[in-house]
Scaffold this motif. Structure first.
Motif, PDB file in Angstrom:
ATOM      1  N   ALA A 111       0.841  -1.191   0.000  1.00  0.00           N
ATOM      2  CA  ALA A 111       0.000   0.000   0.000  1.00  0.00           C
ATOM      3  C   ALA A 111       0.878   1.243   0.000  1.00  0.00           C
ATOM      4  CB  ALA A 111      -0.930   0.021   1.211  1.00  0.00           C
ATOM      5  N   LEU A 112       0.435   2.241  -0.731  1.00  0.00           N
ATOM      6  CA  LEU A 112       1.051   3.557  -0.709  1.00  0.00           C
ATOM      7  C   LEU A 112       0.095   4.486   0.031  1.00  0.00           C
ATOM      8  CD1 LEU A 112       3.185   5.657  -1.594  1.00  0.00           C
ATOM      9  CD2 LEU A 112       1.875   5.948  -3.707  1.00  0.00           C
ATOM     10  N   VAL A 113       0.511   4.967   1.206  1.00  0.00           N
ATOM     11  CA  VAL A 113      -0.339   5.797   2.059  1.00  0.00           C
ATOM     12  C   VAL A 113       0.158   7.238   1.979  1.00  0.00           C
ATOM     13  CG1 VAL A 113      -1.308   6.103   4.357  1.00  0.00           C
ATOM     14  CG2 VAL A 113      -0.685   3.819   3.576  1.00  0.00           C
ATOM     15  N   ASP A 114      -0.720   8.123   1.552  1.00  0.00           N
ATOM     16  CA  ASP A 114      -0.396   9.544   1.433  1.00  0.00           C
ATOM     17  C   ASP A 114      -0.509  10.201   2.808  1.00  0.00           C
ATOM     18  OD1 ASP A 114      -0.011  12.136   0.715  1.00  0.00           O
ATOM     19  OD2 ASP A 114      -1.690  12.271  -0.677  1.00  0.00           O
ATOM     20  N   LEU A 115       0.609  10.738   3.308  1.00  0.00           N
ATOM     21  CA  LEU A 115       0.639  11.425   4.605  1.00  0.00           C
ATOM     22  C   LEU A 115       1.074  12.878   4.442  1.00  0.00           C
ATOM     23  CD1 LEU A 115       2.183   8.665   6.917  1.00  0.00           C
ATOM     24  CD2 LEU A 115      -0.217   9.258   6.583  1.00  0.00           C
ATOM     25  N   THR A 116       0.754  13.475   3.298  1.00  0.00           N
ATOM     26  CA  THR A 116       1.048  14.887   3.088  1.00  0.00           C
ATOM     27  C   THR A 116       0.114  15.753   3.934  1.00  0.00           C
ATOM     28  OG1 THR A 116      -0.388  14.828   1.137  1.00  0.00           O
ATOM     29  CG2 THR A 116       1.975  14.501   0.783  1.00  0.00           C
ATOM     30  N   GLY A 147      -2.758 -15.582   5.609  1.00  0.00           N
ATOM     31  CA  GLY A 147      -1.341 -15.887   5.742  1.00  0.00           C
ATOM     32  C   GLY A 147      -0.447 -15.093   4.822  1.00  0.00           C
ATOM     33  N   ASP A 148      -0.976 -14.099   4.114  1.00  0.00           N
ATOM     34  CA  ASP A 148      -0.161 -13.290   3.225  1.00  0.00           C
ATOM     35  C   ASP A 148       0.491 -12.146   3.993  1.00  0.00           C
ATOM     36  OD1 ASP A 148      -0.982 -14.926   1.157  1.00  0.00           O
ATOM     37  OD2 ASP A 148      -2.741 -13.692   0.744  1.00  0.00           O
ATOM     38  N   ARG A 149       1.355 -11.422   3.300  1.00  0.00           N
ATOM     39  CA  ARG A 149       2.123 -10.360   3.932  1.00  0.00           C
ATOM     40  C   ARG A 149       1.667  -8.997   3.435  1.00  0.00           C
ATOM     41  NH1 ARG A 149       8.274 -12.023   3.041  1.00  0.00           N
ATOM     42  NH2 ARG A 149       7.518 -12.305   0.916  1.00  0.00           N
ATOM     43  N   VAL A 150       1.806  -8.000   4.295  1.00  0.00           N
ATOM     44  CA  VAL A 150       1.385  -6.638   3.991  1.00  0.00           C
ATOM     45  C   VAL A 150       2.563  -5.705   4.247  1.00  0.00           C
ATOM     46  CG1 VAL A 150      -0.238  -4.781   4.503  1.00  0.00           C
ATOM     47  CG2 VAL A 150      -0.997  -7.158   4.621  1.00  0.00           C
ATOM     48  N   GLY A 151       2.860  -4.868   3.269  1.00  0.00           N
ATOM     49  CA  GLY A 151       3.880  -3.834   3.407  1.00  0.00           C
ATOM     50  C   GLY A 151       3.320  -2.506   2.965  1.00  0.00           C
ATOM     51  N   ALA A 152       4.049  -1.436   3.217  1.00  0.00           N
ATOM     52  CA  ALA A 152       3.534  -0.111   2.904  1.00  0.00           C
ATOM     53  C   ALA A 152       4.677   0.842   2.595  1.00  0.00           C
ATOM     54  CB  ALA A 152       2.683   0.436   4.047  1.00  0.00           C
ATOM     55  N   PRO A 160       8.545  -2.722   5.726  1.00  0.00           N
ATOM     56  CA  PRO A 160       8.691  -4.052   5.113  1.00  0.00           C
ATOM     57  C   PRO A 160       7.437  -4.893   5.277  1.00  0.00           C
ATOM     58  CG  PRO A 160       9.952  -3.898   7.154  1.00  0.00           C
ATOM     59  CD  PRO A 160       9.476  -2.516   6.862  1.00  0.00           C
ATOM     60  N   ALA A 161       7.234  -5.784   4.321  1.00  0.00           N
ATOM     61  CA  ALA A 161       6.052  -6.651   4.330  1.00  0.00           C
ATOM     62  C   ALA A 161       6.228  -7.753   5.365  1.00  0.00           C
ATOM     63  CB  ALA A 161       5.840  -7.265   2.943  1.00  0.00           C
TER      64      ALA A 161
END
Length: 363
Positions: free
Chosen positions: A112-117, A148-153, A165-166
């Motif tokens: 995921a790309l999280v916008d924190l502007t 069971g999958d991985r999440v990164g951002a 890291p995921a």
């Protein structure tokens, strides 16, 4: 006779304890409000089963067939194996026909790309746009880690990007969500003058970094308000459309647009001072009927521009507002995607509606 009373000396009593902080939600309380366990369990039972095919493709990859990862070569079995999976290099070396097995993508990575502007800290309701972004990230993350999958951002800050890291598991996901909440707001001092230097990272650079940094096929989520860059042209396609199109050509992309109601329509309150959160510029504006009408028209045009760019890039588009129930919006979005794909929808009574998708249809 008793003498005079001694003079009172200075008091060395310890200082009074500080006043307790005002009652309010703590950080953990905020995260619990955005991702309540009871709501997440309901989301897993009713919504995630409909989202499995949309987000993860039933763990069969984005391409037709049993998978996309190459496995070991083995002897060809006539009548059982597909000749399209023939490994001609091994066949030529051994003079016996061999096929290459494909492994289903049972361990996917969702990034995921999280916008924190600064514009993501704006809100005129009880929920800020950043907190709604955390809720959207939590919804997608829990759909992924429960399998069971991985999440990164990638966290997009005004002064740079941070890669998270995921990892797998709910503990790692909660750590990621808390990190997004704890990120300091990138406020700009009012009236700050523009200084020459490298431009701050924007959505275009963030999407490009996500595309170049993560090449394994999977789910990519872009969470932002998709507001145009201050001073940029409004009559041309946004700069982030081209990198998003490249990202969608390889991955399954979900764009989550975060909106506050005051970004669409202004109240009739007369003279106000408005500060641009991205540049810190302060303007005095009279909110009369003409100004409000022009603002509403410009806001509608900007939303149409964003919607058209996302459609051309091939990304799924989910709109979340700070004044609405985000869980209901996610559920309605899942149902619309299922109907658009022509897939069967199972009702609680066990009945099935709709039609099955064609074998070559995209989820």
């Amino acid at each position: 006779m008793p003498g005079p009373a001694p003079a009172a000396g200075p008091s060395f009593a310890p200082p009074a304890p500080p006043a307790p902080p005002p009652a309010g939600p703590r950080r953990d309380d905020r995260l619990a409000q955005l991702t309540p366990e009871r709501t997440l369990r309901r989301l897993e039972l009713q919504v995630t089963r409909r989202l499995d095919g949309l987000l993860n493709g039933e763990h069969l990859g984005l391409l037709p067939g049993p998978g996309t990862e190459l496995a070991e070569a083995r002897l060809y079995q006539p009548g059982e194996d597909d000749v399209r999976h023939m490994d001609w290099a091994v066949t030529a070396r051994t003079t016996n026909p061999h096929v290459r097995d494909l492994i289903a993508d049972h361990e996917l990575e969702a990034w995921a790309l999280v916008d924190l502007t600064p514009s993501m800290d704006f809100s005129t309701t009880d929920l800020t746009k950043r907190e709604l972004a955390v809720a959207a990230l939590a919804a997608v993350g829990f759909l992924t880690v429960r399998l069971g999958d991985r999440v990164g951002a990638y966290l997009l800050h005004p002064h740079g990007q941070r890669r998270w890291p995921a990892r797998t598991g709910k503990a790692a996901l909660y750590h990621l969500l808390q990190a997004v909440l704890d990120a300091p707001p990138a406020t700009t001092p009012p009236g700050r003058l523009h200084r020459p230097g490298p431009p701050p990272p924007d959505l275009t650079t963030g999407i490009t970094a996500l595309h170049r940094g993560q090449t394994r096929r999977g789910l990519r989520v872009v969470i932002s308000d998709f507001l145009p860059t201050p001073g940029g042209p409004l009559d041309t396609p946004p700069a982030w459309e081209r990198p998003l199109r490249r990202l969608a050509a390889r991955h399954q992309v979900l764009a989550v647009e975060i909106i506050d109601p005051r970004e669409l329509d202004l109240p009739d309150i007369g003279l106000v001072e408005m500060t641009d959160p991205e540049t810190g510029t302060v303007h005095e504006i009279v909110l009369n009927r003409r100004t409000r009408r022009r603002y509403a028209a410009a806001a509608a045009a900007q939303r149409d521009r964003t919607r058209d760019a996302l459609r051309r890039s091939g990304a799924h588009h989910l709109i979340l507002r700070t004044d609405r129930d985000w869980i209901a919006d996610v559920a309605r979005f899942a149902l619309r995607q299922r109907r658009a794909a022509g897939r069967a929808i199972h009702t609680p009574a066990g009945h099935t509606t709709g039609h099955t998708a064609s074998p070559g249809g995209r989820p």
